[in-house]
Design a protein around this motif. Structure first.
Motif, PDB file in Angstrom:
ATOM      1  N   ALA A  82       7.439  -2.037  17.330  1.00  0.00           N
ATOM      2  CA  ALA A  82       6.111  -1.659  16.986  1.00  0.00           C
ATOM      3  C   ALA A  82       6.095  -1.597  15.375  1.00  0.00           C
ATOM      4  CB  ALA A  82       5.695  -0.244  17.484  1.00  0.00           C
ATOM      5  N   ILE A  83       7.215  -1.045  14.889  1.00  0.00           N
ATOM      6  CA  ILE A  83       7.098  -0.833  13.393  1.00  0.00           C
ATOM      7  C   ILE A  83       7.301  -2.157  12.844  1.00  0.00           C
ATOM      8  CG2 ILE A  83       8.894  -0.229  11.445  1.00  0.00           C
ATOM      9  CD1 ILE A  83       9.686   2.203  13.188  1.00  0.00           C
ATOM     10  N   ARG A  84       7.999  -3.209  13.421  1.00  0.00           N
ATOM     11  CA  ARG A  84       8.138  -4.539  12.681  1.00  0.00           C
ATOM     12  C   ARG A  84       6.920  -5.278  12.666  1.00  0.00           C
ATOM     13  NH1 ARG A  84      11.427  -8.360  16.553  1.00  0.00           N
ATOM     14  NH2 ARG A  84       9.674  -8.217  17.365  1.00  0.00           N
ATOM     15  N   ASN A  85       6.353  -5.127  14.069  1.00  0.00           N
ATOM     16  CA  ASN A  85       4.935  -5.911  14.192  1.00  0.00           C
ATOM     17  C   ASN A  85       3.735  -5.404  13.496  1.00  0.00           C
ATOM     18  OD1 ASN A  85       6.254  -7.732  15.966  1.00  0.00           O
ATOM     19  ND2 ASN A  85       5.679  -6.230  17.664  1.00  0.00           N
ATOM     20  N   ILE A  86       3.686  -3.934  13.427  1.00  0.00           N
ATOM     21  CA  ILE A  86       2.493  -3.116  12.735  1.00  0.00           C
ATOM     22  C   ILE A  86       2.938  -3.413  11.112  1.00  0.00           C
ATOM     23  CG2 ILE A  86       1.380  -1.286  12.256  1.00  0.00           C
ATOM     24  CD1 ILE A  86       1.909  -0.144  14.986  1.00  0.00           C
ATOM     25  N   SER A  87       3.922  -3.237  10.764  1.00  0.00           N
ATOM     26  CA  SER A  87       4.498  -3.030   9.062  1.00  0.00           C
ATOM     27  C   SER A  87       4.453  -4.688   8.520  1.00  0.00           C
ATOM     28  CB  SER A  87       5.801  -2.604   8.876  1.00  0.00           C
ATOM     29  OG  SER A  87       6.831  -3.053   9.181  1.00  0.00           O
ATOM     30  N   SER A  88       4.575  -5.349   9.234  1.00  0.00           N
ATOM     31  CA  SER A  88       4.876  -7.024   8.738  1.00  0.00           C
ATOM     32  C   SER A  88       5.699  -7.097   7.448  1.00  0.00           C
ATOM     33  CB  SER A  88       3.400  -7.588   8.373  1.00  0.00           C
ATOM     34  OG  SER A  88       2.668  -7.435   9.465  1.00  0.00           O
ATOM     35  N   ALA A  95      13.805  -1.440   9.396  1.00  0.00           N
ATOM     36  CA  ALA A  95      15.180  -0.886   9.663  1.00  0.00           C
ATOM     37  C   ALA A  95      14.817   0.639   8.726  1.00  0.00           C
ATOM     38  CB  ALA A  95      16.238  -1.474   9.296  1.00  0.00           C
ATOM     39  N   PHE A  96      14.539   0.600   7.668  1.00  0.00           N
ATOM     40  CA  PHE A  96      14.629   1.992   7.014  1.00  0.00           C
ATOM     41  C   PHE A  96      13.707   2.854   7.632  1.00  0.00           C
ATOM     42  CE2 PHE A  96      12.388   4.608   3.873  1.00  0.00           C
ATOM     43  CZ  PHE A  96      13.503   5.471   3.401  1.00  0.00           C
ATOM     44  N   GLU A 360      -3.736   8.419   4.181  1.00  0.00           N
ATOM     45  CA  GLU A 360      -4.144   6.969   3.546  1.00  0.00           C
ATOM     46  C   GLU A 360      -4.957   7.485   2.261  1.00  0.00           C
ATOM     47  OE1 GLU A 360      -5.915   2.694   4.088  1.00  0.00           O
ATOM     48  OE2 GLU A 360      -6.144   4.075   5.807  1.00  0.00           O
ATOM     49  N   THR A 361      -5.907   8.506   2.527  1.00  0.00           N
ATOM     50  CA  THR A 361      -6.732   8.877   1.631  1.00  0.00           C
ATOM     51  C   THR A 361      -5.753   9.425   0.308  1.00  0.00           C
ATOM     52  OG1 THR A 361      -8.382   9.389   2.921  1.00  0.00           O
ATOM     53  CG2 THR A 361      -8.425  10.482   0.853  1.00  0.00           C
ATOM     54  N   GLU A 362      -4.789  10.217   0.521  1.00  0.00           N
ATOM     55  CA  GLU A 362      -4.004  10.642  -0.569  1.00  0.00           C
ATOM     56  C   GLU A 362      -3.117   9.544  -1.019  1.00  0.00           C
ATOM     57  OE1 GLU A 362      -4.271  12.134   2.384  1.00  0.00           O
ATOM     58  OE2 GLU A 362      -5.883  13.748   1.681  1.00  0.00           O
ATOM     59  N   PHE A 363      -2.404   8.919  -0.057  1.00  0.00           N
ATOM     60  CA  PHE A 363      -1.565   7.793  -0.597  1.00  0.00           C
ATOM     61  C   PHE A 363      -2.235   6.413   0.016  1.00  0.00           C
ATOM     62  CE2 PHE A 363       0.774  11.574   0.735  1.00  0.00           C
ATOM     63  CZ  PHE A 363       0.982  12.128  -0.432  1.00  0.00           C
ATOM     64  N   PRO A 364      -2.956   5.671  -0.875  1.00  0.00           N
ATOM     65  CA  PRO A 364      -3.586   4.386  -0.592  1.00  0.00           C
ATOM     66  C   PRO A 364      -2.319   3.373  -0.665  1.00  0.00           C
ATOM     67  CG  PRO A 364      -4.613   5.497  -2.322  1.00  0.00           C
ATOM     68  CD  PRO A 364      -3.417   6.360  -2.030  1.00  0.00           C
ATOM     69  N   ILE A 369       2.351  -1.031   3.311  1.00  0.00           N
ATOM     70  CA  ILE A 369       3.318  -0.824   4.231  1.00  0.00           C
ATOM     71  C   ILE A 369       2.982  -1.334   5.600  1.00  0.00           C
ATOM     72  CG2 ILE A 369       5.076   0.575   5.120  1.00  0.00           C
ATOM     73  CD1 ILE A 369       5.227   2.097   2.709  1.00  0.00           C
ATOM     74  N   PHE A 370       1.807  -0.889   5.898  1.00  0.00           N
ATOM     75  CA  PHE A 370       1.070  -1.015   7.421  1.00  0.00           C
ATOM     76  C   PHE A 370       0.137  -1.792   7.099  1.00  0.00           C
ATOM     77  CE2 PHE A 370       3.677   2.858   7.472  1.00  0.00           C
ATOM     78  CZ  PHE A 370       4.837   2.501   8.291  1.00  0.00           C
TER      79      PHE A 370
END
Length: 540
Positions: A82-88, A95-96, A360-364, A369-370
């Protein structure tokens, strides 16, 4: 620990967590070994006891982080996909992110570890009070106050034993509490083994009571509603990244494929279909709600195939679509055959990092990353959806979209708000590319059926398409995952008035009980003597 205990001392107690994590994995799907669940809890109790002996905050912290990491690696390794597919992102970044998730994902065990060390550090708590009152209560409280991205409750370790899981009539937190109490009783029996067989009887009696109660629930007669015939489609649509949205060839083939399998289901049905069901993301990105907004997802092709299937089959169609209504909405829609009118319910519990980005509002910069994360907005509580059967009866169901089935309190809220005759869950697990994940996700529906006292029908785009009766028993053979398939199900519904202790009372009484037990034990136990005072008392 007592002098005559048959439980061996372990030089490095931290090593216990390795077999614990293995038993944790074996208790969940695809293995489903309830005995492994009890061994997991038993060893966790022993490790917690060792922590209370050492009273080291450092060891407690290390134990919390290690347990979380090991459980993620053994049971929830599919998060990696999921992380690999969503983050691209590349392998290193993915891995991190997976490592960070692993360290924190099962932090709820910290409530048990730190709570036990704190209480025993300040109070001389008897073993019986610690194991029978404090530890089960801490497990329950950890279920209560620890939100997780993918919620897993202690009761989930016992959902594959048909008799034991009936305790979920009171809620999954109670199933976990009772299971920990039972493991604690067995632990105490070993501690007191030098006293003979008679000393076992007081500990075996509560377990006998739990079994008797579960036998009663298993033999319970549930008022039946009409039996309906469902056709469940599993089109095996792969997960679609955003660049696919502009690929007209791919979208056309997907729409045609879904239409073809729907037509096949209608033509080959052994009896008239009362409800035709498509899973979540059968056709990604598109919807049938017309809108003048430039972000509209309206698709004339989507409208055409859904309308055509409803008219040919002369049956209502339940399906998932993405619509634009003051924002992007993940929708559960029912299209009726006579009026061709649609009823919609918008998804209320959104998947973080999948359907929205927390913070996301605070950290656009999180969007970089995603990039595949959607920007959906949640819906509001609405009434159950309904349809008319071939015999003219009106049947209602509680609609759940994917992730929502993981939350028992949410399911309780929607069923109590608008009682229904069954629960229908449309889901998409394709992003995880894991049979383990889809079976674990499906397993949550098993407990929702017991908690709510209603059948739960799960229709998944790549599988596992399955149904559970009000006792959590499977009602149809599994359709093969990651393949196109059609399932036909004669579903006996229940009356709307059907209720359970969990629907009536919820989790609050048990949470209050857990808090009371902890405070009762704490304030009824004498203060813990510090080492130098113990020495002085011995000299005196």
């Amino acid at each position: 620990m007592r002098k005559h205990s048959k439980i061996p001392e372990i030089k490095y107690p931290i090593l216990i967590l390795f077999p614990v994590s293995v038993f944790f994995a074996l208790a969940l799907e695809p293995f489903g070994l309830t005995s492994a669940g009890f061994l997991c809890i038993f060893l966790l109790l022993h490790f917690t006891k060792q922590l209370t002996v050492s009273s080291s905050w450092k060891k407690t912290f290390i134990g919390t982080i290690l347990f979380s990491s090991l459980v993620t690696l053994t049971s929830f390794y599919w998060i990696w996909n999921a992380i690999r597919n969503i983050s691209s992102q590349g392998v290193l970044v993915s891995a991190f992110l997976f490592l960070v998730y692993a360290l924190l994902s099962f932090y709820k065990i910290g409530i048990v570890f730190f709570g036990s060390v704190f209480l025993t550090k300040h109070r001389a708590i008897k073993d019986s009070h610690l194991f029978l009152f404090v530890l089960p209560s801490l497990f329950l409280i950890s279920d209560w106050i620890c939100p997780m991205v993918f919620p897993v409750y202690w009761g989930d370790l016992f959902r594959n034993q048909i008799l034991w899981r009936q305790m979920a009539r009171f809620g999954i937190e109670v199933l976990g509490f009772v299971s920990v109490v039972s493991a604690s009783l067995l632990y105490l029996m070993l501690l007191k083994s030098a006293k003979g067989v008679k000393s076992y009887l007081p500990f075996l009696f509560p377990i006998f009571c739990f079994f008797s109660m579960n036998l009663y629930f298993l033999a319970e007669t549930i008022p039946q509603g009409p039996t309906i015939h469902l056709a469940l489609l599993q089109p095996n649509t792969t997960y679609a990244k955003k660049e696919i949205q502009e690929n007209q060839d791919w979208m056309t083939k997907t729409i045609q494929s879904v239409y073809d399998i729907g037509l096949e289901a209608i033509q080959n049905s052994p009896k008239p279909i009362d409800l035709l069901v498509m899973p979540e993301s059968s056709i990604p990105f598109l919807g049938t709600l017309d809108s003048k907004d430039p972000n509209s997802t309206y698709s004339k092709s989507f409208v055409d195939i859904t309308t055509s299937l409803v008219q040919i089959g002369k049956t209502p169609l339940a399906f998932n679509e993405l619509v634009w209504d003051q924002g992007s909405r993940n929708s559960f829609t029912v299209l009726h055959p006579l009026s061709l009118s649609s009823e919609r319910r918008y998804k209320q519990v959104l998947l973080p990092f999948g359907e929205y980005l927390p913070g996301e509002t605070e950290f656009p910069w999180l969007r970089t990353i995603f990039p595949e994360t959607s920007r959906h907005i949640p819906g509001k509580l609405t009434d159950a959806l309904g349809f008319q059967t071939k015999t003219g009866e009106t049947v209602t169901f509680s609609p759940l979209i994917c992730y929502e089935v993981l939350y028992p309190e949410f399911v309780r809220k929607i069923v109590n708000h608008s009682p229904s005759e069954f629960i229908l869950n449309l889901t998409n697990d394709s992003w995880f590319e894991s049979l383990t994940e889809t079976k674990q996700h499906a397993g949550a529906g098993r407990l929702r059926s017991i908690e709510s006292g209603r059948p739960v029908v799960r229709v998944a785009v790549t599988g596992l398409t399955i149904a559970f009766d009000p006792w959590g028993r499977e009602m149809m053979g599994d359709l093969q995952t990651f393949q196109k398939a059609i399932g036909y199900l004669d579903l006996p519904t229940v009356t709307k008035e059907r209720t359970t202790p969990y629907l009536q009372f919820g989790p609050s009484p048990w949470r209050i009980m857990a808090l009371f037990l902890i405070f009762f034990v704490f304030f009824r136990s004498p203060p813990q003597l510090v080492p130098h005072k113990k020495k002085n008392e011995i000299e005196i």
